[in-house]
Write an enzyme that holds these catalytic residues in place. Structure first.
Site, short mmCIF file in Angstrom:
data_model
loop_
_atom_site.label_atom_id
_atom_site.label_comp_id
_atom_site.label_asym_id
_atom_site.label_seq_id
_atom_site.Cartn_x
_atom_site.Cartn_y
_atom_site.Cartn_z
CG HIS A 1 -1.92 -1.11 1.20
ND1 HIS A 1 -3.20 -0.95 0.73
CD2 HIS A 1 -1.80 -2.42 1.54
CE1 HIS A 1 -3.85 -2.11 0.81
NE2 HIS A 1 -3.03 -3.02 1.30
CD GLN B 1 -8.82 0.23 3.17
OE1 GLN B 1 -7.62 0.30 2.96
NE2 GLN B 1 -9.37 -0.78 3.83
CG ASP C 1 -0.56 -5.69 3.82
OD1 ASP C 1 -1.05 -4.85 3.05
OD2 ASP C 1 -1.25 -6.33 4.64
ZN LIG Z 1 -3.31 -4.99 1.88
#
Ligand SMILES: [Zn+2]
Length: 436
Positions: free
Chosen positions: A61, A154, A311
């Site tokens: 991200h 999201q 991540d």
């Molecule tokens: Zn993620």
């Protein structure tokens, strides 16, 4: 056109030693022992160190990276507070700040030998600020880093009003992959519906799919089954990735026995995010406390391609990290108890070749004809690279050295002991019965 580059005397991840590599015109021109030195070539002695294809991060991200502490710190450390915190930060973001942080992180990545990354980008924002910022970053880093961008809703595709239109707009602007978050929708039925919509959208646009899928400790979060089903129905085999899949950790074994072959038959890639899964999952458990990482060895044994992702780094969900895919591999190895010789090798693959497959990278690898992208590690094997989080002595992109790191060493001042520490050597002669 860059001058030829000859790397001499390297060890390869498959165990071959004394290997030379010749990079010419951005490609690997030759690989083997005792290659002749072409006129004008720069020669670098590898000294028996490990030459590897570059690290690849299959799940990141970049829009949130390095924002730790803005506007405040995640007090509970949970996934849900992280999502709430990200919601507080979003209105405060500027395009310039996202670009600056992302470029800074890409510098870290390159220095750590990571030359390709798939980043999810939050599209649940009327301004699509992060989308525009990261498209700019993608163009700017293209000479040295392959950045793939996932249109990631999201706040939920169906849960968040207007999310589908924003996601499609983000794809129109040039994002590469269709994302999703079915377990975050309001009901299981809406989660399944979001998977169907998104897979159909990807099929219509000819794009890959990569969903946050079942990032939950709830064993009844079974969206991976729906994802595999639609992958087969729409002929998307090989183009779909299920990220996280942490609910598989808690599922009934009989159900998983049926699920694993379905994922394998659908050619769905799996991504575990060991640092984040071990940190965020199991938060509501007493003891015993679940590990919350998906079933990596079982997925591999079933024939599923499994990658590891970083991540998060210094963001609302995770305060640590430094773009080190060897740290990710080490955590994955420990959490999955992949301590066997084969298991350690698989963990190295999970941050290199397996992730390259997930991203669909062309010309990746250490073979003649591949792109001359590689990293020289201060280690003698993949297992040693993981054990030491080895220094990236040299990072090469298209035959050009783009980063150098000094070897790790320490000078000792101990009576009767050597003056220098070498973490790559065991004492000799070895203890009786020690492995060769
Ligand atoms: Zn993620």
């Amino acid at each position: 056109m860059t001058a030829p580059l000859l790397i001499r005397g390297a060890t390869l991840p498959d165990g071959r030693v004394g290997i030379d590599l010749l990079a010419l015109d951005g490609r690997i021109a030759a690989l083997g022992p005792a290659l002749p030195v072409p006129p004008g070539a720069a020669v670098i002695e590898a000294g028996g160190h490990l030459l590897s294809p570059p690290f690849v991060d299959a799940h990141f991200h970049l829009d949130a990276a390095l924002s730790h502490g803005l506007p405040r710190i995640n007090a509970s450390g949970t996934l849900l507070e992280g999502i709430g915190l990200w919601g507080e930060l979003k209105p405060l973001l500027t395009e310039e700040a996202i670009v600056e942080r992302a470029l800074h992180y890409c510098d870290w990545a390159v220095a750590r030998g990571m030359l390709a990354m798939r980043s999810h980008v939050d599209v649940c924002d009327e301004r699509l600020l992060a989308v525009r910022a990261l498209l700019d970053v993608k163009r700017r880093v293209a000479p040295y880093l392959d950045l793939q961008l996932v249109a990631f809703p999201q706040d939920g595709l169906l849960r968040s009003s207007g999310a589908l239109a924003l996601l499609e707009k983000a794809l129109d602007l040039g994002l590469d992959v269709v994302g999703g978050i079915p377990h975050f929708e309001r009901t299981a039925a809406q989660g399944a519906e979001s998977v169907k919509i998104l897979c159909e959208l990807a099929a219509a646009r000819g794009l890959p799919v990569d969903m946050h899928c079942d990032e939950s400790d709830d064993p009844l979060s079974r969206h991976i089954e729906t994802l595999a089903f639609h992958t087969v129905r729409l002929g998307l085999q090989g183009r779909v990735t299920g990220s996280h899949l942490t609910s598989m950790h808690s599922m009934d074994n009989d159900y998983v026995g049926k699920l694993l072959p379905l994922i394998a038959e659908a050619g769905v890639h799996a991504v575990a995010n060991p640092l984040i899964n071990i940190t965020l999952q199991g938060r509501h458990d007493g003891y015993p406390k679940r590990r919350g990482m998906t079933r990596v060895p079982e997925l591999l044994a079933a024939g599923v391609n499994v990658g590891f992702g970083h991540d998060c780094v210094m963001d609302p969900w995770y305060a640590l990290g430094s773009a080190d895919m060897l740290e990710v591999a080490a955590m994955g190895l420990h959490v999955a108890q992949m301590t066997s010789v084969q298991g350690q090798r698989q963990c190295f693959h999970a941050v290199t070749v397996n992730n390259a497959r997930i991203l669909g990278l062309q010309g990746y690898g250490l073979e003649p004809g591949c792109r001359a992208d590689f990293v020289l590690l201060q280690a003698g094997s993949p297992a040693e690279a993981i054990r030491l989080r080895a220094q990236r002595l040299l990072v090469v992109r298209g035959g050009t050295v783009i980063s150098r790191m000094a070897p790790a060493s320490a000078e000792l001042a101990l009576p009767g002991r050597p003056s220098c520490v070498d973490f790559t050597r065991q004492p000799s002669p070895r203890a009786p019965g020690a492995a060769g």
